[in-house]
Design a protein around this motif. Structure first.
Motif, PDB file in Angstrom:
ATOM      1  N   LEU A 142     -36.623 -73.594 -47.628  1.00 48.98           N
ATOM      2  CA  LEU A 142     -36.903 -73.002 -48.554  1.00 48.98           C
ATOM      3  C   LEU A 142     -35.956 -72.047 -49.376  1.00 48.98           C
ATOM      4  O   LEU A 142     -36.049 -72.412 -50.579  1.00 48.98           O
ATOM      5  N   LYS A 143     -35.235 -71.512 -48.836  1.00 48.55           N
ATOM      6  CA  LYS A 143     -34.365 -70.154 -49.062  1.00 48.55           C
ATOM      7  C   LYS A 143     -33.287 -71.249 -50.184  1.00 48.55           C
ATOM      8  O   LYS A 143     -32.940 -70.453 -51.355  1.00 48.55           O
ATOM      9  N   LYS A 144     -32.453 -72.577 -49.906  1.00 44.19           N
ATOM     10  CA  LYS A 144     -31.766 -72.805 -50.199  1.00 44.19           C
ATOM     11  C   LYS A 144     -31.988 -73.910 -51.496  1.00 44.19           C
ATOM     12  O   LYS A 144     -31.578 -74.590 -52.223  1.00 44.19           O
ATOM     13  N   HIS A 145     -33.247 -74.013 -51.594  1.00 45.21           N
ATOM     14  CA  HIS A 145     -33.689 -75.068 -52.500  1.00 45.21           C
ATOM     15  C   HIS A 145     -33.764 -74.102 -53.823  1.00 45.21           C
ATOM     16  O   HIS A 145     -33.882 -72.575 -54.146  1.00 45.21           O
ATOM     17  N   PRO A 146     -32.288 -74.407 -55.362  1.00 45.60           N
ATOM     18  CA  PRO A 146     -32.845 -73.698 -55.789  1.00 45.60           C
ATOM     19  C   PRO A 146     -33.927 -73.304 -57.043  1.00 45.60           C
ATOM     20  O   PRO A 146     -34.047 -72.343 -57.734  1.00 45.60           O
ATOM     21  N   HIS A 147     -34.766 -73.992 -56.483  1.00 46.03           N
ATOM     22  CA  HIS A 147     -35.888 -73.604 -57.949  1.00 46.03           C
ATOM     23  C   HIS A 147     -37.505 -73.603 -56.628  1.00 46.03           C
ATOM     24  O   HIS A 147     -38.384 -73.438 -57.068  1.00 46.03           O
ATOM     25  N   VAL A 148     -37.668 -72.737 -55.172  1.00 49.59           N
ATOM     26  CA  VAL A 148     -38.014 -72.165 -54.560  1.00 49.59           C
ATOM     27  C   VAL A 148     -37.975 -70.815 -54.667  1.00 49.59           C
ATOM     28  O   VAL A 148     -37.030 -70.351 -54.745  1.00 49.59           O
ATOM     29  N   SER A 149     -39.156 -70.098 -54.818  1.00 49.27           N
ATOM     30  CA  SER A 149     -38.984 -68.708 -54.593  1.00 49.27           C
ATOM     31  C   SER A 149     -39.865 -67.994 -53.574  1.00 49.27           C
ATOM     32  O   SER A 149     -41.285 -68.446 -53.972  1.00 49.27           O
ATOM     33  N   PHE A 150     -39.876 -67.503 -52.456  1.00 50.98           N
ATOM     34  CA  PHE A 150     -40.950 -66.713 -51.929  1.00 50.98           C
ATOM     35  C   PHE A 150     -40.498 -65.041 -51.777  1.00 50.98           C
ATOM     36  O   PHE A 150     -39.008 -65.035 -51.610  1.00 50.98           O
ATOM     37  N   LYS A 151     -41.411 -64.182 -51.546  1.00 52.67           N
ATOM     38  CA  LYS A 151     -41.520 -63.147 -51.384  1.00 52.67           C
ATOM     39  C   LYS A 151     -41.790 -62.787 -49.421  1.00 52.67           C
ATOM     40  O   LYS A 151     -41.031 -62.047 -49.422  1.00 52.67           O
ATOM     41  N   GLY A 152     -42.574 -63.390 -48.683  1.00 56.44           N
ATOM     42  CA  GLY A 152     -42.770 -62.986 -47.787  1.00 56.44           C
ATOM     43  C   GLY A 152     -43.685 -64.242 -47.184  1.00 56.44           C
ATOM     44  O   GLY A 152     -44.878 -63.823 -47.757  1.00 56.44           O
ATOM     45  N   ILE A 153     -43.178 -64.827 -45.976  1.00 56.90           N
ATOM     46  CA  ILE A 153     -43.577 -66.083 -45.358  1.00 56.90           C
ATOM     47  C   ILE A 153     -43.926 -65.832 -43.833  1.00 56.90           C
ATOM     48  O   ILE A 153     -43.121 -65.298 -43.387  1.00 56.90           O
ATOM     49  N   LYS A 154     -45.219 -66.310 -43.060  1.00 59.27           N
ATOM     50  CA  LYS A 154     -45.089 -66.339 -42.264  1.00 59.27           C
ATOM     51  C   LYS A 154     -45.736 -67.592 -41.722  1.00 59.27           C
ATOM     52  O   LYS A 154     -46.371 -68.456 -42.410  1.00 59.27           O
ATOM     53  N   LEU A 155     -44.450 -68.253 -40.904  1.00 53.01           N
ATOM     54  CA  LEU A 155     -44.814 -69.558 -40.821  1.00 53.01           C
ATOM     55  C   LEU A 155     -45.389 -69.631 -39.209  1.00 53.01           C
ATOM     56  O   LEU A 155     -44.701 -68.971 -38.442  1.00 53.01           O
ATOM     57  N   GLY A 156     -46.557 -70.807 -38.871  1.00 47.72           N
ATOM     58  CA  GLY A 156     -46.761 -71.226 -37.638  1.00 47.72           C
ATOM     59  C   GLY A 156     -46.073 -72.361 -37.157  1.00 47.72           C
ATOM     60  O   GLY A 156     -44.463 -72.561 -37.564  1.00 47.72           O
ATOM     61  N   ILE A 157     -46.440 -73.041 -35.907  1.00 49.04           N
ATOM     62  CA  ILE A 157     -45.267 -73.841 -35.835  1.00 49.04           C
ATOM     63  C   ILE A 157     -45.577 -75.096 -36.152  1.00 49.04           C
ATOM     64  O   ILE A 157     -46.623 -75.783 -36.577  1.00 49.04           O
ATOM     65  N   SER A 158     -44.693 -76.380 -36.466  1.00 47.08           N
ATOM     66  CA  SER A 158     -44.614 -77.768 -36.484  1.00 47.08           C
ATOM     67  C   SER A 158     -45.326 -77.718 -38.224  1.00 47.08           C
ATOM     68  O   SER A 158     -46.173 -78.653 -38.303  1.00 47.08           O
ATOM     69  N   ASN A 159     -44.862 -77.031 -39.043  1.00 46.05           N
ATOM     70  CA  ASN A 159     -44.694 -76.803 -39.896  1.00 46.05           C
ATOM     71  C   ASN A 159     -43.401 -77.680 -40.694  1.00 46.05           C
ATOM     72  O   ASN A 159     -42.506 -77.542 -40.914  1.00 46.05           O
ATOM     73  N   HIS A 160     -44.460 -78.602 -41.750  1.00 47.35           N
ATOM     74  CA  HIS A 160     -43.444 -79.252 -43.209  1.00 47.35           C
ATOM     75  C   HIS A 160     -43.176 -79.332 -44.303  1.00 47.35           C
ATOM     76  O   HIS A 160     -44.316 -79.286 -44.637  1.00 47.35           O
ATOM     77  N   PHE A 161     -42.775 -79.087 -44.713  1.00 47.21           N
ATOM     78  CA  PHE A 161     -42.053 -78.972 -46.242  1.00 47.21           C
ATOM     79  C   PHE A 161     -41.316 -79.919 -46.968  1.00 47.21           C
ATOM     80  O   PHE A 161     -39.808 -80.425 -46.567  1.00 47.21           O
ATOM     81  N   VAL A 162     -41.916 -80.584 -47.176  1.00 42.54           N
ATOM     82  CA  VAL A 162     -41.066 -81.943 -47.936  1.00 42.54           C
ATOM     83  C   VAL A 162     -41.189 -81.780 -49.784  1.00 42.54           C
ATOM     84  O   VAL A 162     -41.913 -81.697 -50.326  1.00 42.54           O
TER      85      VAL A 162
END
Length: 180
Positions: free
Chosen positions: A18-38
Protein backbone atom coordinates in the motif's frame (compact mmCIF):
# COMPACT_ATOMS: atom_id res chain seq x y z
CA UNK A 1 4.84 -19.26 17.29
CA UNK A 2 5.82 -19.74 13.64
CA UNK A 3 2.25 -18.90 12.54
CA UNK A 4 2.42 -15.60 14.43
CA UNK A 5 5.75 -14.71 12.82
CA UNK A 6 4.46 -15.53 9.33
CA UNK A 7 1.27 -13.51 9.94
CA UNK A 8 3.34 -10.51 11.02
CA UNK A 9 5.51 -10.78 7.90
CA UNK A 10 2.43 -11.01 5.68
CA UNK A 11 0.83 -7.93 7.33
CA UNK A 12 4.03 -5.94 6.83
CA UNK A 13 4.16 -7.04 3.20
CA UNK A 14 0.61 -5.81 2.55
CA UNK A 15 1.23 -2.48 4.33
CA UNK A 16 4.40 -2.07 2.27
CA UNK A 17 2.45 -2.77 -0.93
CA UNK A 18 0.00 0.00 0.00
CA UNK A 19 2.75 2.46 0.96
CA UNK A 20 4.77 1.89 -2.21
CA UNK A 21 1.90 2.44 -4.64
CA UNK A 22 1.99 6.04 -5.94
CA UNK A 23 -1.82 6.37 -6.09
CA UNK A 24 -2.64 4.91 -2.67
CA UNK A 25 -3.02 6.94 0.51
CA UNK A 26 -4.10 5.84 3.96
CA UNK A 27 -4.04 7.36 7.43
CA UNK A 28 -4.41 4.48 9.85
CA UNK A 29 -5.03 0.87 9.04
CA UNK A 30 -5.19 -2.33 11.05
CA UNK A 31 -4.83 -5.66 9.26
CA UNK A 32 -5.73 -9.15 10.41
CA UNK A 33 -4.19 -12.27 8.94
CA UNK A 34 -4.06 -13.34 5.29
CA UNK A 35 -5.41 -10.11 3.80
CA UNK A 36 -4.62 -9.59 0.15
CA UNK A 37 -4.50 -6.32 -1.82
CA UNK A 38 -4.26 -6.60 -5.62
CA UNK A 39 -3.53 -3.10 -6.93
CA UNK A 40 -3.08 -2.42 -10.62
CA UNK A 41 -0.07 -0.21 -11.29
CA UNK A 42 -2.31 2.20 -13.26
CA UNK A 43 -5.27 2.41 -10.90
CA UNK A 44 -6.68 5.92 -10.59
CA UNK A 45 -6.81 6.31 -6.80
CA UNK A 46 -7.18 4.42 -3.52
CA UNK A 47 -7.82 6.39 -0.34
CA UNK A 48 -8.34 4.77 3.05
CA UNK A 49 -9.31 6.94 6.00
CA UNK A 50 -8.16 6.80 9.60
CA UNK A 51 -9.04 4.07 12.09
CA UNK A 52 -9.80 1.50 9.37
CA UNK A 53 -9.74 -2.17 10.30
CA UNK A 54 -9.68 -5.19 8.01
CA UNK A 55 -10.16 -8.49 9.85
CA UNK A 56 -8.92 -11.78 8.37
CA UNK A 57 -8.89 -13.18 4.82
CA UNK A 58 -10.00 -9.93 3.19
CA UNK A 59 -9.44 -9.58 -0.56
CA UNK A 60 -9.35 -6.18 -2.28
CA UNK A 61 -8.85 -5.83 -6.04
CA UNK A 62 -8.52 -2.41 -7.71
CA UNK A 63 -7.98 -2.54 -11.46
CA UNK A 64 -6.63 -0.10 -14.06
CA UNK A 65 -8.27 3.37 -13.96
CA UNK A 66 -10.43 2.38 -10.97
CA UNK A 67 -11.06 4.36 -7.78
CA UNK A 68 -11.64 3.01 -4.27
CA UNK A 69 -12.44 5.42 -1.43
CA UNK A 70 -12.96 4.21 2.14
CA UNK A 71 -13.90 6.67 4.87
CA UNK A 72 -12.84 6.93 8.51
CA UNK A 73 -13.74 4.39 11.20
CA UNK A 74 -14.54 1.64 8.70
CA UNK A 75 -14.57 -2.02 9.77
CA UNK A 76 -14.53 -5.03 7.45
CA UNK A 77 -15.00 -8.47 8.98
CA UNK A 78 -13.59 -11.84 7.88
CA UNK A 79 -13.77 -13.14 4.29
CA UNK A 80 -15.01 -9.89 2.71
CA UNK A 81 -14.02 -8.78 -0.77
CA UNK A 82 -14.09 -5.63 -2.86
CA UNK A 83 -13.73 -6.06 -6.63
CA UNK A 84 -13.31 -2.61 -8.17
CA UNK A 85 -13.04 -2.10 -11.93
CA UNK A 86 -14.74 1.34 -11.95
CA UNK A 87 -15.47 3.19 -8.70
CA UNK A 88 -16.46 2.19 -5.16
CA UNK A 89 -16.86 4.61 -2.26
CA UNK A 90 -17.69 3.74 1.35
CA UNK A 91 -18.55 6.42 3.92
CA UNK A 92 -17.42 7.00 7.50
CA UNK A 93 -18.46 4.82 10.44
CA UNK A 94 -19.59 1.95 8.23
CA UNK A 95 -19.14 -1.70 9.06
CA UNK A 96 -19.32 -4.94 7.11
CA UNK A 97 -20.20 -8.32 8.60
CA UNK A 98 -18.48 -11.47 7.44
CA UNK A 99 -18.40 -12.38 3.76
CA UNK A 100 -19.70 -9.08 2.35
CA UNK A 101 -18.95 -8.76 -1.40
CA UNK A 102 -18.89 -5.63 -3.59
CA UNK A 103 -18.84 -5.92 -7.41
CA UNK A 104 -18.96 -2.73 -9.52
CA UNK A 105 -19.04 -4.79 -12.73
CA UNK A 106 -20.69 -7.67 -14.57
CA UNK A 107 -19.45 -9.83 -17.39
CA UNK A 108 -20.51 -8.46 -20.77
CA UNK A 109 -22.81 -10.59 -22.89
CA UNK A 110 -24.96 -10.51 -25.98
CA UNK A 111 -28.39 -12.07 -26.22
CA UNK A 112 -28.99 -11.79 -29.99
CA UNK A 113 -28.66 -13.52 -32.43
CA UNK A 114 -27.57 -16.16 -29.91
CA UNK A 115 -26.50 -15.87 -26.31
CA UNK A 116 -22.79 -15.29 -25.82
CA UNK A 117 -20.92 -14.52 -22.59
CA UNK A 118 -17.59 -12.64 -22.66
CA UNK A 119 -15.25 -13.87 -19.95
CA UNK A 120 -12.85 -10.92 -20.10
CA UNK A 121 -15.15 -8.02 -21.04
CA UNK A 122 -17.16 -6.15 -18.43
CA UNK A 123 -19.88 -3.57 -17.98
CA UNK A 124 -19.31 -1.28 -15.00
CA UNK A 125 -21.13 1.25 -12.84
CA UNK A 126 -20.07 2.87 -9.54
CA UNK A 127 -21.08 1.68 -6.08
CA UNK A 128 -21.64 4.27 -3.35
CA UNK A 129 -22.22 3.26 0.27
CA UNK A 130 -23.03 6.06 2.69
CA UNK A 131 -21.89 6.79 6.23
CA UNK A 132 -23.15 5.03 9.34
CA UNK A 133 -24.18 1.88 7.46
CA UNK A 134 -24.10 -1.75 8.53
CA UNK A 135 -23.96 -4.45 5.88
CA UNK A 136 -24.53 -7.71 7.75
CA UNK A 137 -23.01 -11.10 6.92
CA UNK A 138 -23.26 -12.46 3.38
CA UNK A 139 -24.50 -9.24 1.76
CA UNK A 140 -23.64 -8.77 -1.92
CA UNK A 141 -23.77 -5.30 -3.52
CA UNK A 142 -23.88 -5.17 -7.32
CA UNK A 143 -22.82 -2.51 -9.82
CA UNK A 144 -24.59 0.83 -10.06
CA UNK A 145 -26.00 0.78 -6.51
CA UNK A 146 -26.13 3.71 -4.11
CA UNK A 147 -26.87 2.94 -0.46
CA UNK A 148 -27.70 6.09 1.48
CA UNK A 149 -26.53 7.09 4.96
CA UNK A 150 -27.76 5.33 8.12
CA UNK A 151 -28.81 2.07 6.42
CA UNK A 152 -28.89 -1.48 7.70
CA UNK A 153 -28.69 -4.23 5.10
CA UNK A 154 -29.72 -7.55 6.68
CA UNK A 155 -27.81 -10.80 6.40
CA UNK A 156 -27.91 -12.55 3.05
CA UNK A 157 -29.34 -9.70 0.98
CA UNK A 158 -28.29 -9.10 -2.63
CA UNK A 159 -28.56 -5.38 -3.34
CA UNK A 160 -29.15 -4.57 -7.01
CA UNK A 161 -31.13 -1.31 -6.68
CA UNK A 162 -30.54 1.95 -4.83
CA UNK A 163 -31.41 2.05 -1.11
CA UNK A 164 -32.48 5.45 0.29
CA UNK A 165 -30.96 6.85 3.49
CA UNK A 166 -32.39 5.70 6.83
CA UNK A 167 -33.60 2.37 5.43
CA UNK A 168 -33.42 -1.18 6.76
CA UNK A 169 -33.49 -4.00 4.21
CA UNK A 170 -34.10 -7.62 5.22
CA UNK A 171 -34.63 -10.94 3.50
CA UNK A 172 -38.17 -12.15 4.09
CA UNK A 173 -38.05 -15.91 4.54
CA UNK A 174 -41.67 -16.04 5.70
CA UNK A 175 -43.10 -15.17 2.27
CA UNK A 176 -44.59 -18.07 0.31
CA UNK A 177 -45.13 -17.78 -3.43
CA UNK A 178 -47.64 -19.96 -5.29
CA UNK A 179 -48.13 -20.49 -8.99
CA UNK A 180 -51.61 -19.57 -10.19
Amino acid sequence: MLDEILAKIQRRSQISRLKKHPHVSFKGIKLGISNHFVLHENLKKVTIGSSVSFRNYVHILVEKNATLEIGNNFFMNNFCSINCLDSISIGDNTLFGENVKLYDHNHAYQSQPEFKLFSSEFTTAPIKIGSNCWLASNVTVLKGVTIGDNCIIGAGCTIHKDIPSNTTVINRQDLIFKDH
